[in-house]
Write a protein that holds these residues in place. Structure first.
Motif, mmCIF file in Angstrom:
data_model
loop_
_atom_site.group_PDB
_atom_site.id
_atom_site.type_symbol
_atom_site.label_atom_id
_atom_site.label_comp_id
_atom_site.label_asym_id
_atom_site.label_seq_id
_atom_site.Cartn_x
_atom_site.Cartn_y
_atom_site.Cartn_z
ATOM 1 N N PRO A 367 0.593 -1.094 -0.181
ATOM 2 C CA PRO A 367 0.080 -0.128 -0.047
ATOM 3 C C PRO A 367 0.859 1.188 0.067
ATOM 4 O O PRO A 367 2.058 0.992 0.115
ATOM 5 C CB PRO A 367 -0.732 -0.206 1.361
ATOM 6 N N HIS A 368 0.195 2.412 -0.146
ATOM 7 C CA HIS A 368 1.051 3.708 0.051
ATOM 8 C C HIS A 368 1.607 4.101 1.382
ATOM 9 O O HIS A 368 0.522 3.939 2.365
ATOM 10 C CB HIS A 368 -0.122 4.741 -0.561
ATOM 11 N N LEU A 369 2.454 4.455 1.286
ATOM 12 C CA LEU A 369 3.280 4.649 2.740
ATOM 13 C C LEU A 369 2.637 5.817 3.642
ATOM 14 O O LEU A 369 2.865 6.913 2.825
ATOM 15 C CB LEU A 369 4.683 4.783 2.695
ATOM 16 N N THR A 370 2.099 5.606 4.547
ATOM 17 C CA THR A 370 1.633 7.007 5.418
ATOM 18 C C THR A 370 2.730 7.431 6.156
ATOM 19 O O THR A 370 3.544 6.549 6.738
ATOM 20 C CB THR A 370 0.304 6.517 6.051
ATOM 21 N N CYS A 374 5.498 4.972 8.558
ATOM 22 C CA CYS A 374 6.832 5.294 8.482
ATOM 23 C C CYS A 374 7.442 5.462 9.562
ATOM 24 O O CYS A 374 8.705 5.284 10.025
ATOM 25 C CB CYS A 374 7.405 6.255 7.499
ATOM 26 N N GLU A 413 10.576 3.390 1.219
ATOM 27 C CA GLU A 413 9.819 4.291 0.116
ATOM 28 C C GLU A 413 8.956 3.472 -0.694
ATOM 29 O O GLU A 413 9.191 2.387 -0.819
ATOM 30 C CB GLU A 413 10.825 5.212 -0.669
ATOM 31 N N ASN A 414 7.952 4.334 -1.442
ATOM 32 C CA ASN A 414 7.216 3.765 -2.428
ATOM 33 C C ASN A 414 7.629 3.897 -3.940
ATOM 34 O O ASN A 414 8.192 4.838 -4.105
ATOM 35 C CB ASN A 414 5.689 4.537 -2.381
ATOM 36 N N GLU A 416 7.267 2.805 -8.347
ATOM 37 C CA GLU A 416 6.204 1.928 -9.086
ATOM 38 C C GLU A 416 6.644 1.102 -10.000
ATOM 39 O O GLU A 416 7.817 1.287 -10.638
ATOM 40 C CB GLU A 416 5.418 3.175 -10.024
ATOM 41 N N GLU A 421 1.997 -0.103 -7.403
ATOM 42 C CA GLU A 421 2.656 0.403 -6.409
ATOM 43 C C GLU A 421 3.373 -0.750 -5.332
ATOM 44 O O GLU A 421 2.692 -1.736 -4.986
ATOM 45 C CB GLU A 421 1.743 1.407 -5.450
ATOM 46 N N ILE A 423 6.323 -1.198 -2.291
ATOM 47 C CA ILE A 423 7.173 -1.085 -1.095
ATOM 48 C C ILE A 423 8.365 -1.149 -1.155
ATOM 49 O O ILE A 423 8.851 -2.675 -1.462
ATOM 50 C CB ILE A 423 6.437 -1.388 0.159
#
Length: 429
Positions: A367-370, A374, A413-414, A416, A421, A423
């Motif tokens: 998923p996208h890192l919040t 982090c 980090e994220n 592509e 997406e 990780i």
């Protein structure tokens, strides 16, 4: 005049007890690897043992009773701040008490030169300030966590070292308080005996840690050498197959007379053999145990219906870590990536070396890192796993701690990959 002296005695008792508790808390943070400013309430809690000590002075109890009650007060307050089991806090308290007593004993001859002597005037407060500074030094520059972990495993050798050191230091401090003049006159002899004890204990502790490292190394060899031998055997079989294939290619020249037919037969015969020889590339790594480990992880992912794609950027890996340490570090990242990847998905990894450091990067769908994720991902106990899915929040916390010891980097980090997406963890150590 007597009233002023009594008031000064209470003030002195309060200040020294307060500083001593702060020193204990600093050492506690070192043993547990807590940030020093994690709970600033410790500055307020330190007032409690200081007040207790003042009451003990007021009632003029014996030195032995005062020491027992004041130490119990400090122990209870530290347990409240740490919020860990009483057994663990007791171990930490004993270790901290040894450090504080040692720093006190070393100072005694210096303060004896003052007009008021060792236990009067400015000596108690000044000595305790030095104890506080040395506690901060231990927190910053001594691996207190390793000492605590070794003792908390209830290793008999470590326990004996702690017990005999504690008894000797305690006897020295009591002797200094009760027989001050005799203590100073025999100071060099006492310090000499203490140094012999310290050197002997340090030697035993060093031998213990060295033995543990050797055991880990042997375990790694026993686990991954058979895999390396299997890889070598596969290469030998492949060489035999290549020999047969070369004979087949040689025979094609006699079977096909025209160029186009020969060209088609050659392409068909060599199509499979032009694929990258992954096993051979793994064996080119200068760290053969790491080769066996990576091969086993690729096979593990394959058994779970996942693909672990590995690129080798440099075959000569340079790092300050031992091979078994490299395997431990990579294992944490690879295991996490395999667990977080669904069946049918691909994990991308690459290994190389830059500026005399190992560089390893691994990417898995995620998923996208919040900012919250982090911030917490490297904290002890934090985990995204559900209950019953194995160890929770230990691997990355442990890895981050070990990376700091080698002045390395762990970058999260994220990225592509194919419009999806991922990780990414990058390890430089």
């Amino acid at each position: 005049m007597e009233g002023i002296i009594e008031v000064y005695a209470y003030i002195e008792s309060f200040i020294t007890s307060y500083i001593e508790f702060v020193a204990f808390y600093i050492l506690l943070c070192g043993f547990l690897e807590y940030p020093l400013a994690k709970r600033k309430i410790f500055l307020k809690i330190a007032v409690i043992p200081a007040i207790v000590n003042c009451f003990l002075c007021f009632f003029q109890l014996s030195t032995a009773i005062q020491m027992v009650i004041s130490n119990l007060a400090m122990l209870v307050c530290l347990e409240y701040l740490a919020r860990i089991s009483f057994v663990r806090i007791f171990i930490i308290y004993v270790l901290g008490y040894m450090w504080i007593m040692l720093t006190e004993v070393v100072q005694l001859p210096i303060w004896n030169l003052t007009p008021a002597g060792i236990f009067h005037g400015i000596a108690p407060i000044g000595g305790m300030i030095i104890v506080l500074l040395l506690a901060w030094f231990a927190y910053r520059y001594i691996p207190l966590r390793k000492v605590y972990e070794a003792v908390s495993r209830w290793n008999i050798l470590m326990l004996l070292v702690i017990i005999n050191s504690l008894l000797v230091l305690f006897m020295v401090v009591m002797y200094a308080r009760l027989k001050t003049e005799h203590f100073i006159s025999n100071y060099l002899i006492i310090v000499g005996i203490m140094l012999i004890l310290i050197i002997a204990n340090v030697g035993e502790v060093y031998h213990y840690f060295k033995q543990k490292e050797q055991q880990k190394c042997v375990q790694v060899y026993e686990e991954y050498l058979p895999i390396i031998e299997g890889l070598i055997e596969q290469v030998r079989i492949r060489q035999h197959d290549y020999h047969n294939k070369l004979q087949s290619i040689h025979a094609l020249a006699y079977v096909y007379e025209d160029f186009e037919s020969l060209k088609g037969a050659l392409l068909e015969t060599t199509e499979h053999d032009m694929l990258p020889d992954f096993e051979m590339n793994l064996l080119k790594l200068n760290m053969h145990l790491v080769s066996g480990f990576l091969f086993s992880k690729i096979r593990q992912a394959d058994k779970e219906g996942k693909e672990l794609h590995l690129d080798i950027e440099q075959y000569v890996i340079r790092t300050a870590c031992t091979e078994y340490e490299v395997i431990e570090y990579l294992g944490i990242l690879i295991d996490n990536a395999i667990e977080a990847t669904n069946e049918g998905e691909t994990i991308f990894a690459k290994i190389g070396s830059q500026d005399d450091k190992l560089v390893f990067e691994i990417k898995n769908p995620g998923p996208h890192l919040t900012s919250e994720f982090c911030k917490n991902i490297f904290k002890k106990g934090y985990s995204t796993k559900k209950d019953g899915e194995g160890c929770h929040g230990i691997g990355l916390y442990k890895l981050n701690r070990m990376v700091k010891e080698y002045d390395g980097k762990l970058i999260l980090e994220n990225v592509e990959v194919d419009q999806k997406e991922y990780i990414s963890f990058e390890l430089r150590i």
